[in-house]
Design an enzyme around this catalytic site. Structure first.
Site, short mmCIF file in Angstrom:
data_model
loop_
_atom_site.label_atom_id
_atom_site.label_comp_id
_atom_site.label_asym_id
_atom_site.label_seq_id
_atom_site.Cartn_x
_atom_site.Cartn_y
_atom_site.Cartn_z
N ARG A 47 18.66 -36.27 -7.22
CA ARG A 47 19.40 -35.18 -6.56
C ARG A 47 20.77 -35.01 -7.23
NH1 ARG A 47 21.91 -36.36 -2.21
NH2 ARG A 47 20.18 -37.40 -1.17
N TYR A 99 22.17 -7.06 -4.60
CA TYR A 99 20.80 -7.52 -4.38
C TYR A 99 20.60 -7.73 -2.87
CZ TYR A 99 16.82 -10.70 -4.38
OH TYR A 99 15.61 -11.29 -4.12
N ASP A 171 27.51 -12.17 -10.44
CA ASP A 171 26.05 -12.30 -10.58
C ASP A 171 25.67 -11.60 -11.89
OD1 ASP A 171 23.29 -11.97 -10.49
OD2 ASP A 171 23.23 -11.67 -8.31
N LYS A 196 14.63 -14.64 -13.34
CA LYS A 196 14.50 -13.35 -14.02
C LYS A 196 14.56 -13.56 -15.54
CE LYS A 196 14.59 -12.15 -9.70
NZ LYS A 196 15.78 -11.70 -8.99
C1 PLP Z 1 16.44 -11.99 -7.73
C2 PLP Z 1 17.90 -11.86 -7.63
C3 PLP Z 1 18.66 -12.76 -6.87
C4 PLP Z 1 18.02 -13.85 -6.03
O1 PLP Z 1 17.44 -14.83 -6.84
P1 PLP Z 1 16.15 -15.71 -6.40
O2 PLP Z 1 15.88 -16.52 -7.61
O3 PLP Z 1 15.07 -14.75 -6.04
O4 PLP Z 1 16.59 -16.52 -5.23
C5 PLP Z 1 20.03 -12.60 -6.86
N1 PLP Z 1 20.63 -11.62 -7.58
C6 PLP Z 1 19.93 -10.74 -8.31
C7 PLP Z 1 20.64 -9.68 -9.07
C8 PLP Z 1 18.55 -10.83 -8.37
O5 PLP Z 1 17.86 -9.93 -9.08
#
Ligand code: PLP
Length: 381
Positions: A47, A99, A171, A196
């Site tokens: 962890r 998001y 982000d 992604k």
């Molecule tokens: C998918 C996404 C998230 C969340 O991520 P997860 O891996 O699904 O928890 C946050 N911000 C953006 C811009 C995203 O496309």
């Protein structure tokens, strides 16, 4: 090292015992100690740290030009960790086109712990100063935003809060460090849904944080260790492998994204196109100065303005797959109203411009001719 070298070698070394070129998947929860408290190679319990996850975390720090990288079990677990830097009573100023899951986490979970949020458009950064309060401790930016591809001027926002003890978190999921490096523009923390583009193959759920400084890195590592939202070793390996081809994939995503946007712009059934790489986009100049390319995400609406046209289109596509998520090698199409952004109240969606006829495409790395003919035939109804 330059960027294309960093995605392969940044923070990486061969495994010392065998010379294994790739980092092994260290499927272990714990590490043997010689005498109580004396660790062989700094590892104690997975962890806290695991060598496979460490290799990924070092790669993340390298490609985003940060001090510390941290890998989490999902993008939302990474955002959750950032918010835990704050105390009850603190205020977060966030961009309004977020998001859906981020919006849900802020408004339905963290608001319970006396964190205060305001969501505003960051179109005019110069007038944002009035939105800052005495208790503002963080600015949360997404750029380009999901799903309307709005841009935020990271440099201007960072300058606005300079010296005010306010963290700037970005982000960077849509742009990736291949196209945009927020820490170089003045931000303090970068966050990714590594699910992604970083992973890039739609085979893993993962999240990442990159901290600019050692102190911030230590504070976030403490939260990761204390709360436990870590990424497992096997998934860490998959993301690390994805990162190695990030430059190659992004190059093709940008090429294909541009061509898809240009095709849609000329199509008689299509009304608005949301893509930063079109000269007709009001933020085209900002896109050119802040990003080194425009990516593979394209959203659009129909001249009819009707949800049924979006649905007809989404039921007819064949090379594109109708599915949530984005950033993988395969092209995907999504209907934000009923899918990714269903958690945002309908009135709020209308206010933001996430209309019921909006379609979001994640343009993959297939041959462009196949993608365009798929769009053409799905639009001929
Ligand atoms: C998918 C996404 C998230 C969340 O991520 P997860 O891996 O699904 O928890 C946050 N911000 C953006 C811009 C995203 O496309």
């Amino acid at each position: 090292m330059k960027f294309n070298t960093k995605v392969i070698h940044g923070g990486q070394h061969h495994e010392p015992h065998t010379g294994s070129v790739n980092v092994p998947v260290f499927l272990t929860s714990t590490f043997a100690q010689e005498t109580p408290g004396k660790l062989k190679a700094g590892y104690e319990y997975s962890r806290g740290a695991n060598p496979t996850r460490q290799a990924l975390e070092d790669s993340l720090a390298s490609i985003e030009n940060g001090h510390t990288g941290l890998a989490f079990g999902s993008g939302l677990a990474a955002i959750d960790a950032v918010l835990k830097l704050l105390n009850p009573g603190d205020h977060v100023l966030a961009v309004d086109d977020l998001y859906g899951g981020t919006y849900r986490l802020f408004t339905r979970l963290f608001s319970k712990y006396q964190l205060e949020f305001t969501f505003v458009s960051f179109d005019k950064v110069d007038s944002l100063g009035g939105e800052l309060k005495e208790n503002t401790k963080m600015v949360w930016i997404e750029t380009p935003t999901n799903p309307l591809m709005k841009l935020v001027d990271i440099k201007k926002v960072s300058e606005l809060v300079k010296g005010k003890n306010i963290l700037v978190a970005v982000d960077n999921t849509f742009a990736t460090p291949y196209l945009q490096r927020p820490l170089d523009l003045g931000a303090d923390i970068v966050m990714h849904s590594a699910t992604k583009y970083l992973g890039g193959h739609s085979d893993v759920i993962a999240g990442a944080l990159i901290a600019k400084t050692k102190e911030l890195g230590e504070a976030l590592h403490f939260i990761q260790f204390a709360s436990g939202g870590i990424l497992g070793p096997h998934d860490s390996y998959l993301v690390l492998r994805g990162i190695k081809t990030l430059s190659l994939r992004m190059e093709r995503h940008c090429e294909n994204g541009q061509k898809v946007a240009e095709f849609l712009e000329k199509h008689p059934k299509i009304d608005k196109i949301f893509y930063p790489g079109l000269p007709s986009n009001p933020q085209y100049e900002l896109a050119k100065s802040q990003m080194s390319g425009f990516g593979g995400m394209v959203s659009f609406t129909f001249k009819s303005g009707e949800q049924k046209d979006a649905v007809k289109f989404l039921e007819s596509i064949k090379v594109f797959t109708l599915a949530e998520s984005l950033g993988g090698v395969e092209s995907l199409a999504n209907h934000p109203t009923t899918m990714t952004h269903a958690s945002i109240p309908a009135e709020k969606r209308q206010e933001l411009g996430i209309t019921d006829d909006l379609v979001r495409l994640s343009v993959g790395v297939e041959d462009i001719e196949d993608l365009l003919s798929d769009l053409e035939s799905a639009l001929s109804f």
